[in-house]
Motif scaffolding. Structure first.
Motif, PDB file in Angstrom:
ATOM      1  N   PHE A 517      -6.449  -4.697  10.343  1.00 42.90           N
ATOM      2  CA  PHE A 517      -7.450  -3.719   9.938  1.00 42.90           C
ATOM      3  C   PHE A 517      -6.833  -2.663   9.028  1.00 42.90           C
ATOM      4  CE2 PHE A 517      -8.983  -4.923  14.330  1.00 42.90           C
ATOM      5  CZ  PHE A 517      -9.862  -5.879  13.855  1.00 42.90           C
ATOM      6  N   GLY A 518      -7.654  -2.164   8.091  1.00 44.46           N
ATOM      7  CA  GLY A 518      -7.180  -1.146   7.171  1.00 44.46           C
ATOM      8  C   GLY A 518      -6.926   0.184   7.852  1.00 44.46           C
ATOM      9  N   ARG A 519      -6.112   1.008   7.200  1.00 51.35           N
ATOM     10  CA  ARG A 519      -5.813   2.337   7.711  1.00 51.35           C
ATOM     11  C   ARG A 519      -6.806   3.344   7.171  1.00 51.35           C
ATOM     12  NH1 ARG A 519      -0.411   4.429   4.440  1.00 51.35           N
ATOM     13  NH2 ARG A 519      -1.010   6.426   5.402  1.00 51.35           N
ATOM     14  N   LYS A 520      -7.099   4.341   7.975  1.00 50.23           N
ATOM     15  CA  LYS A 520      -7.953   5.436   7.537  1.00 50.23           C
ATOM     16  C   LYS A 520      -7.070   6.641   7.231  1.00 50.23           C
ATOM     17  CE  LYS A 520     -10.481   4.866  11.265  1.00 50.23           C
ATOM     18  NZ  LYS A 520     -11.490   5.063  12.335  1.00 50.23           N
ATOM     19  N   VAL A 521      -7.202   7.178   6.035  1.00 48.97           N
ATOM     20  CA  VAL A 521      -6.447   8.366   5.658  1.00 48.97           C
ATOM     21  C   VAL A 521      -7.175   9.586   6.199  1.00 48.97           C
ATOM     22  CG1 VAL A 521      -5.565   9.729   3.727  1.00 48.97           C
ATOM     23  CG2 VAL A 521      -5.587   7.222   3.594  1.00 48.97           C
ATOM     24  N   ARG A 522      -6.462  10.398   6.911  1.00 48.11           N
ATOM     25  CA  ARG A 522      -7.074  11.548   7.582  1.00 48.11           C
ATOM     26  C   ARG A 522      -7.898  12.399   6.611  1.00 48.11           C
ATOM     27  NH1 ARG A 522      -5.887  13.985  12.318  1.00 48.11           N
ATOM     28  NH2 ARG A 522      -3.942  12.791  12.493  1.00 48.11           N
ATOM     29  N   GLY A 523      -9.153  12.581   6.970  1.00 43.72           N
ATOM     30  CA  GLY A 523     -10.022  13.453   6.193  1.00 43.72           C
ATOM     31  C   GLY A 523     -10.503  12.893   4.876  1.00 43.72           C
ATOM     32  N   TRP A 555       1.101  -2.797  -0.066  1.00 43.91           N
ATOM     33  CA  TRP A 555       1.381  -1.494  -0.682  1.00 43.91           C
ATOM     34  C   TRP A 555       0.699  -0.368   0.080  1.00 43.91           C
ATOM     35  CZ3 TRP A 555      -2.265   1.799  -2.970  1.00 43.91           C
ATOM     36  CH2 TRP A 555      -1.731   2.944  -3.580  1.00 43.91           C
ATOM     37  N   ALA A 556      -0.569  -0.569   0.459  1.00 46.23           N
ATOM     38  CA  ALA A 556      -1.320   0.487   1.137  1.00 46.23           C
ATOM     39  C   ALA A 556      -0.681   0.852   2.470  1.00 46.23           C
ATOM     40  CB  ALA A 556      -2.766   0.046   1.343  1.00 46.23           C
ATOM     41  N   ALA A 557      -0.044  -0.126   3.112  1.00 44.63           N
ATOM     42  CA  ALA A 557       0.593   0.143   4.400  1.00 44.63           C
ATOM     43  C   ALA A 557       1.813   1.051   4.259  1.00 44.63           C
ATOM     44  CB  ALA A 557       0.990  -1.164   5.067  1.00 44.63           C
ATOM     45  N   ARG A 558       2.470   1.006   3.092  1.00 41.22           N
ATOM     46  CA  ARG A 558       3.669   1.832   2.908  1.00 41.22           C
ATOM     47  C   ARG A 558       3.432   3.051   2.032  1.00 41.22           C
ATOM     48  NH1 ARG A 558       5.985   1.345  -2.079  1.00 41.22           N
ATOM     49  NH2 ARG A 558       5.443  -0.488  -3.361  1.00 41.22           N
ATOM     50  N   ALA A 559       2.292   3.116   1.365  1.00 41.17           N
ATOM     51  CA  ALA A 559       2.021   4.231   0.449  1.00 41.17           C
ATOM     52  C   ALA A 559       1.880   5.545   1.208  1.00 41.17           C
ATOM     53  CB  ALA A 559       0.762   3.954  -0.352  1.00 41.17           C
ATOM     54  N   THR A 560       2.163   6.635   0.528  1.00 39.70           N
ATOM     55  CA  THR A 560       2.008   7.954   1.147  1.00 39.70           C
ATOM     56  C   THR A 560       0.526   8.322   1.189  1.00 39.70           C
ATOM     57  OG1 THR A 560       2.137   9.176  -0.934  1.00 39.70           O
ATOM     58  CG2 THR A 560       4.219   8.641   0.175  1.00 39.70           C
ATOM     59  N   GLN A 561       0.235   9.313   2.017  1.00 39.08           N
ATOM     60  CA  GLN A 561      -1.135   9.785   2.120  1.00 39.08           C
ATOM     61  C   GLN A 561      -1.614  10.346   0.780  1.00 39.08           C
ATOM     62  OE1 GLN A 561      -2.133  11.083   6.154  1.00 39.08           O
ATOM     63  NE2 GLN A 561      -3.033  12.899   5.211  1.00 39.08           N
ATOM     64  N   GLU A 562      -0.716  10.970   0.047  1.00 40.78           N
ATOM     65  CA  GLU A 562      -1.069  11.524  -1.260  1.00 40.78           C
ATOM     66  C   GLU A 562      -1.424  10.410  -2.241  1.00 40.78           C
ATOM     67  OE1 GLU A 562       0.745  14.330   1.175  1.00 40.78           O
ATOM     68  OE2 GLU A 562       1.620  12.406   0.518  1.00 40.78           O
ATOM     69  N   ASP A 563      -0.683   9.299  -2.192  1.00 42.41           N
ATOM     70  CA  ASP A 563      -0.963   8.189  -3.094  1.00 42.41           C
ATOM     71  C   ASP A 563      -2.323   7.559  -2.811  1.00 42.41           C
ATOM     72  OD1 ASP A 563       1.420   8.373  -4.492  1.00 42.41           O
ATOM     73  OD2 ASP A 563       2.478   7.041  -3.099  1.00 42.41           O
ATOM     74  N   LEU A 564      -2.781   7.643  -1.576  1.00 46.60           N
ATOM     75  CA  LEU A 564      -4.037   7.008  -1.186  1.00 46.60           C
ATOM     76  C   LEU A 564      -5.226   7.955  -1.253  1.00 46.60           C
ATOM     77  CD1 LEU A 564      -2.753   4.990   1.913  1.00 46.60           C
ATOM     78  CD2 LEU A 564      -3.082   4.174  -0.431  1.00 46.60           C
ATOM     79  N   SER A 565      -4.999   9.185  -1.619  1.00 49.55           N
ATOM     80  CA  SER A 565      -6.076  10.185  -1.623  1.00 49.55           C
ATOM     81  C   SER A 565      -6.692  10.335  -3.013  1.00 49.55           C
ATOM     82  CB  SER A 565      -5.539  11.540  -1.160  1.00 49.55           C
ATOM     83  OG  SER A 565      -5.072  11.439   0.158  1.00 49.55           O
TER      84      SER A 565
END
Length: 565
Positions: A517-523, A555-565
């Motif tokens: 399952f995908g990760r949810k980035v906080r907020g 990539w999404a599993a290792r990316a930073t929260q900033e990269d995914l926002s």
């Protein structure tokens, strides 16, 4: 026995469940109806509503329909009331069902194994034109869905569908739903085993059978012998996955207990190898367990995945063997991981007989009756008259001679049905959304179509496989948790402080290759208007940062929260 090991979370779930009694399980004597759905099913089998539709409701009109038939039993024949126009998403959970109901229906045509003839597709298209205001969406369960259906027209629609071997029987409801099958069953060069005979026998034995027409909730199934793992087996209640046993040859690996919605769970291998001719018996055993031991007290715990979580794989297999099959199952190997991320069969591919099949992509499954009639004509001219739908909202034309391929592709492309689509068209999926669905909070189909166009314009050189799944509510009909970019519709607040349509974002989900399952980035929530900007930004970062051969999910599993926002 080579069963999947139990997680600590599953063990905790099972211990907690042991504190409760009276889950509504028939096999332990809990037959008393425990909610409104169980009561109306006890009062009358859902299959019986057809007679009332044909003899009363279609003649006396919408206002004559009994409420328990309208919002309950009519689902056993593929009918749901659709959403009344003009009701915004903020009222979805507030209004009573009768306030949300329009006087028209969604009608689902079940297409087991995705198998169609040109004659059947032509009838589907003609019904759309005559009775459904042109609607005819391709679903991610290989079905076709109409909208704007009047109750007065249903008997005639049934007559036309059944005249060509199609039906809406148990396309919805607490029933055995459509049986997914590989779109290239029987024709693919790399096929491990053709599951078509098993699908046909399961349909003959179980669909429309009153011994299995009152289940705790829906029962989703899949059979595929393709090494591409092309029927999302990990999220079905039961799935048979093609494998080659080192001693017994080609057969199927048995999976149970998958499902998404608000409590997603990846299915579990029971470690059992099933030969082709035993697949229907094993299917019958698993659906029997669900009928007899499934939880009926609470609707939100009435799927097979909850029973499996409480029992564990070892007990489930033991009950299946001892109480239902009366014999042990053979242990067997797990399926190999697929070699590619795309599992939709889009493009031009050689069949094992030397002919070709051609897979094409509409936008988010949105087609119409006129278009389907034209596709039927093309398939009749250039192929043998056989087509298939896929579990990715796509369609295939089979048996195309080499000399006809170019002409067929040109004909499909002229209809805006892409045989070589961009990753955005190929990978974007959308559920029905607020346009017709009473559970939806936001619009999805139109949003998905415009998103494809915008991303193609902004990122014409992007060429990596990526899935973008758009869902109008938390129920995950469009499989948001297992997409590279999953979008769960909800109301959000924009920069001006206004409540608007938007999405919670899930990133890095997958099936087939390292399913999870995908990760949810906080907020992280995105308004509908901001969606193209957001996806362009994330995919640009992925392109800049990805290692050689790296998939988006990795990539999404290792990316930073900033990269995914």
């Amino acid at each position: 026995m080579a069963a999947t090991s139990e997680s600590a979370a599953d063990a905790t779930t099972r211990r907690k469940a042991g504190r409760h009694r009276g889950e509504g399980q028939w096999a332990v004597g809990h037959h008393t109806p425990l909610n409104g759905n169980e009561q109306f099913k006890k009062d009358d089998d859902g299959l019986n509503v057809r007679t009332r539709i044909e003899t009363i409701y279609s003649k006396a009109g919408f206002d004559s329909i009994d409420p328990n038939d309208l919002r309950g039993r009519m689902r056993w024949w593929g009918l749901y009331t659709q959403r009344k126009p003009g009701i915004d998403g903020g009222k979805t959970a507030i209004l009573a069902p009768e306030e949300l109901d329009d006087r028209y229906f969604m009608l689902r045509v079940r297409i087991d194994g995705g198998r169609l003839t040109t004659g059947q597709l032509r009838v589907i298209g003609e019904i759309s034109q005559e009775f459904a205001r042109g609607t005819a969406d391709l679903t991610d369960r290989q079905n076709v869905q109409y909208h704007w259906i009047r109750i007065e027209d249903v008997p005639e629609i049934w007559r036309r569908l059944e005249a060509v071997g199609l039906s809406t029987t148990e396309a919805c409801g607490d029933t055995p739903r459509v049986i997914l099958g590989s779109p290239v069953a029987g024709i693919a060069e790399d096929e491990i085993i053709d599951g078509t005979p098993a699908i046909e026998e399961i349909h003959r034995r179980f669909i429309g059978n009153k011994d299995f027409s009152n289940l705790p909730r829906k029962f989703k199934s899949a059979v595929s012998g393709s090494p591409l793992l092309d029927v999302v087996h990990e999220i079905n209640d039961i799935a048979f996955v093609g494998v080659d046993h080192p001693e017994h040859g080609p057969g199927f690996d048995l999976w149970v207990g998958g499902g998404l919605s608000t409590n997603p769970r990846i299915g579990v291998r029971l470690g059992a190898w099933v030969p082709l001719d035993e697949v229907p018996d094993v299917y019958g055993g698993v659906i029997g367990i669900f009928r007899d031991y499934g939880y009926r007290r609470l609707r939100n715990r009435a799927r097979l995945k909850f029973l499996l979580a409480d029992w564990g794989a070892e007990k489930f297999r033991r009950v299946l063997e001892e109480e239902y099959l009366r014999r042990p199952l053979l242990d067997g190997p797990a399926p190999a991981a697929p070699v590619e991320q795309w599992r939709d069969h889009v493009g031009v591919h050689r069949q094992k007989d030397g002919a070709f099949y051609v897979g094409f992509a509409p936008r988010v499954g949105r087609v119409d009756g006129t278009l389907l009639v034209k596709v039927a004509a093309l398939a009749e001219t250039h192929g043998s008259g056989r087509l298939r739908t896929t579990a990715e909202q796509k369609m295939l034309v089979l048996d195309v001679p080499e000399g006809q391929v170019e002409s067929l592709v040109a004909g499909l492309e002229a209809l805006d049905l892409r045989v070589s689509p961009s990753p955005f068209r190929r990978g974007t999926m959308a559920c029905t959304g607020i346009e017709f669905c009473k559970l939806a909070i936001v619009e999805t189909k139109g949003r998905g179509q415009s998103l494809i166009d915008e991303l193609e314009r902004r990122m014409p050189d992007f060429d990596q496989p990526v899935t973008i799944n758009i869902n109008g509510c938390p129920n995950a009909c469009a499989r948001i948790q297992v997409a590279d970019i999953g979008l769960k519709g909800q109301l959000v607040v924009d920069d001006a402080g206004n409540q608007v349509e938007g999405f919670q974002v899930h990133l890095g989900g997958a099936l087939g290759l390292e399913a999870g399952f995908g990760r949810k980035v906080r907020g992280l929530k995105v308004t509908s208007a901001e969606l193209p900007d957001y996806i362009e930004r994330v995919l640009t970062r992925f392109s800049e940062q990805r290692e050689d051969g790296e998939r988006f999910a990795t990539w999404a599993a290792r990316a930073t929260q900033e990269d995914l926002s």
